[in-house]
Design a protein around this motif. Structure first.
Motif, mmCIF file in Angstrom:
data_model
loop_
_atom_site.group_PDB
_atom_site.id
_atom_site.type_symbol
_atom_site.label_atom_id
_atom_site.label_comp_id
_atom_site.label_asym_id
_atom_site.label_seq_id
_atom_site.Cartn_x
_atom_site.Cartn_y
_atom_site.Cartn_z
ATOM 1 N N PRO A 103 34.040 17.025 -13.534
ATOM 2 C CA PRO A 103 35.048 17.804 -12.810
ATOM 3 C C PRO A 103 34.419 18.695 -11.734
ATOM 4 O O PRO A 103 33.359 19.292 -11.945
ATOM 5 C CB PRO A 103 35.707 18.641 -13.902
ATOM 6 C CG PRO A 103 35.556 17.805 -15.131
ATOM 7 C CD PRO A 103 34.202 17.146 -14.992
ATOM 8 N N ASN A 104 35.066 18.719 -10.576
ATOM 9 C CA ASN A 104 34.641 19.519 -9.428
ATOM 10 C C ASN A 104 33.278 19.110 -8.870
ATOM 11 O O ASN A 104 32.640 19.876 -8.148
ATOM 12 C CB ASN A 104 34.640 21.007 -9.759
ATOM 13 C CG ASN A 104 36.007 21.488 -10.163
ATOM 14 O OD1 ASN A 104 36.997 21.142 -9.527
ATOM 15 N ND2 ASN A 104 36.085 22.256 -11.225
ATOM 16 N N GLY A 105 32.810 17.919 -9.240
ATOM 17 C CA GLY A 105 31.546 17.432 -8.701
ATOM 18 C C GLY A 105 30.328 18.176 -9.212
ATOM 19 O O GLY A 105 29.260 18.135 -8.604
ATOM 20 N N SER A 106 30.462 18.837 -10.354
ATOM 21 C CA SER A 106 29.371 19.668 -10.874
ATOM 22 C C SER A 106 28.149 18.866 -11.316
ATOM 23 O O SER A 106 27.045 19.393 -11.335
ATOM 24 C CB SER A 106 29.867 20.527 -12.027
ATOM 25 O OG SER A 106 30.341 19.713 -13.080
ATOM 26 N N LYS A 107 28.336 17.598 -11.642
ATOM 27 C CA LYS A 107 27.229 16.732 -12.061
ATOM 28 C C LYS A 107 27.638 15.297 -11.769
ATOM 29 O O LYS A 107 28.821 14.983 -11.680
ATOM 30 C CB LYS A 107 26.939 16.907 -13.549
ATOM 31 C CG LYS A 107 25.718 16.134 -14.025
ATOM 32 C CD LYS A 107 25.019 16.849 -15.139
ATOM 33 C CE LYS A 107 23.881 16.050 -15.742
ATOM 34 N NZ LYS A 107 22.827 15.667 -14.837
ATOM 35 N N ALA A 108 26.635 14.427 -11.611
ATOM 36 C CA ALA A 108 26.929 13.026 -11.327
ATOM 37 C C ALA A 108 25.979 12.121 -12.091
ATOM 38 O O ALA A 108 24.848 12.518 -12.432
ATOM 39 C CB ALA A 108 26.814 12.749 -9.834
ATOM 40 N N TRP A 109 26.454 10.915 -12.367
ATOM 41 C CA TRP A 109 25.660 9.870 -13.002
ATOM 42 C C TRP A 109 25.943 8.577 -12.243
ATOM 43 O O TRP A 109 27.056 8.369 -11.757
ATOM 44 C CB TRP A 109 26.063 9.698 -14.464
ATOM 45 C CG TRP A 109 25.941 10.970 -15.236
ATOM 46 C CD1 TRP A 109 24.846 11.428 -15.904
ATOM 47 C CD2 TRP A 109 26.942 11.966 -15.405
ATOM 48 N NE1 TRP A 109 25.113 12.656 -16.469
ATOM 49 C CE2 TRP A 109 26.404 13.012 -16.174
ATOM 50 C CE3 TRP A 109 28.266 12.090 -14.954
ATOM 51 C CZ2 TRP A 109 27.111 14.144 -16.523
ATOM 52 C CZ3 TRP A 109 28.983 13.231 -15.289
ATOM 53 C CH2 TRP A 109 28.405 14.234 -16.071
ATOM 54 N N GLY A 110 24.960 7.717 -12.143
ATOM 55 C CA GLY A 110 25.164 6.510 -11.363
ATOM 56 C C GLY A 110 24.689 5.257 -12.070
ATOM 57 O O GLY A 110 23.864 5.311 -12.981
#
Length: 138
Positions: A103-110
């Motif tokens: 949520p809100n771009g607080s963390k990302a995984w790819g």
């Protein structure tokens, strides 16, 4: 008597607007998300300590120029996450990258899928996040 009715109407309008903006946000493209500083920061963090990042993906990180599809929102325990994808120009069927945002771009995984056979994860996703990324690739 009129005040509670007005408050209820205001609440319903606010809820409807929130739902509409949430739905519109779900269909945003990755390059649009990357214009948001928190999403950009999480995206950049995915590649900080990574070696041998595919040239096309590194180029997309700098230019945001590449084939992308509208994103969608998915629910994982406790929150709604945003998932988007981009592919290697002229080679989408063999080179795809999926990104899952908290949520809100607080963390990302790819997840990078190459030639439909190999997969490489970025950002150390847990098993549930890996499953969500794999599901997006189906």
């Amino acid at each position: 008597m009129k005040t509670p009715a007005l408050l209820m109407i205001a609440f319903l309008i606010g809820t409807a607007m929130s739902m509409a903006s949430s739905t519109a946000f779900a269909e945003v493209y990755l390059y649009d998300l990357l214009a948001n500083p928190s999403y950009r920061k999480s995206w950049n963090t995915l590649f900080l300590d990574e070696k041998n990042v595919d040239v096309w993906l590194a180029k997309y990180s700098k230019t945001q120029d590449g084939p992308a599809a509208p994103g969608k929102q998915i629910r994982l325990p406790g929150a709604v996450y945003q998932i988007n994808s981009v592919c290697k120009p002229h080679d989408c069927d063999r080179n795809m990258f999926y990104v899952l945002y908290a949520p809100n771009g607080s963390k990302a995984w790819g997840l990078l899928l190459k030639k439909g056979k190999s997969e490489r994860f970025f950002g150390k996703p847990d098993e549930e996040q890996k499953l969500a990324l794999r599901e997006a690739a189906k």
